[in-house]
Design a protein around this motif. Structure first.
Motif, PDB file in Angstrom:
ATOM      1  N   LEU A 102      -1.523  -1.170  -4.225  1.00 31.23           N
ATOM      2  CA  LEU A 102      -2.379   0.016  -4.192  1.00 31.23           C
ATOM      3  C   LEU A 102      -1.510   1.266  -4.191  1.00 31.23           C
ATOM      4  O   LEU A 102      -0.615   1.413  -3.355  1.00 31.23           O
ATOM      5  N   LYS A 145       0.861  -1.190   0.000  1.00 34.19           N
ATOM      6  CA  LYS A 145       0.000   0.000   0.000  1.00 34.19           C
ATOM      7  C   LYS A 145       0.892   1.234   0.000  1.00 34.19           C
ATOM      8  O   LYS A 145       1.716   1.421   0.905  1.00 34.19           O
ATOM      9  N   SER A 202      -2.434   5.304  -4.199  1.00 36.40           N
ATOM     10  CA  SER A 202      -3.556   6.242  -4.189  1.00 36.40           C
ATOM     11  C   SER A 202      -3.260   7.463  -3.337  1.00 36.40           C
ATOM     12  O   SER A 202      -2.469   7.410  -2.402  1.00 36.40           O
ATOM     13  N   TYR A 203      -3.931   8.556  -3.678  1.00 36.40           N
ATOM     14  CA  TYR A 203      -3.893   9.810  -2.926  1.00 36.40           C
ATOM     15  C   TYR A 203      -2.479  10.326  -2.673  1.00 36.40           C
ATOM     16  O   TYR A 203      -2.164  10.812  -1.594  1.00 36.40           O
ATOM     17  N   ASN A 204      -1.628  10.209  -3.697  1.00 33.18           N
ATOM     18  CA  ASN A 204      -0.265  10.713  -3.609  1.00 33.18           C
ATOM     19  C   ASN A 204      -0.156  12.015  -4.384  1.00 33.18           C
ATOM     20  O   ASN A 204      -0.985  12.310  -5.242  1.00 33.18           O
ATOM     21  N   PHE A 233       0.311   5.204  -0.199  1.00 34.85           N
ATOM     22  CA  PHE A 233      -0.708   6.254  -0.254  1.00 34.85           C
ATOM     23  C   PHE A 233      -0.332   7.449   0.627  1.00 34.85           C
ATOM     24  O   PHE A 233       0.446   7.334   1.568  1.00 34.85           O
TER      25      PHE A 233
END
Length: 100
Positions: A85, A62, A87-89, A64
């Motif tokens: 995963l 993960k 995300s939201y970087n 993020f």
């Protein structure tokens, strides 16, 4: 790997490879990286893989809420990963020499 500054690398700033599994990278800052910021998997020879994770180089990683900036290559790479995963970087000033 949570809330660190990882920087000034000639290659990738960080790897998860060789059968790495169940890792979380959150709230980090990766910068002044050569090849790129972070990669899950990256050409590990089979002799370095760890049982029971032999089919993929990275499992269940993960990545993020990180910031990656000022890299010569890509901000993030996935090479031989399973259930990764990203995300939201936030990525900026990445791919200065390639992957732009």
């Amino acid at each position: 790997v949570i809330q660190n500054r990882i920087h000034n690398a000639g290659d990738w700033c960080a790897y998860a490879k060789g059968g790495s599994a169940y890792l979380r990278y959150e709230g980090n800052r990766f910068y002044n990286c050569g090849t790129g910021g972070f990669t899950a998997g990256q050409g590990t020879g089979f002799e370095y893989m760890q049982f029971p994770w032999l089919q993929y180089e990275a499992y269940d990683i993960k990545f993020f809420n990180n910031i990656v900036h000022h890299t010569d290559g890509a901000a993030v790479g996935i090479n031989g990963g399973y259930n990764i995963l990203v995300s939201y970087n936030t990525f900026y000033h990445v791919g200065r020499r390639s992957h732009g």
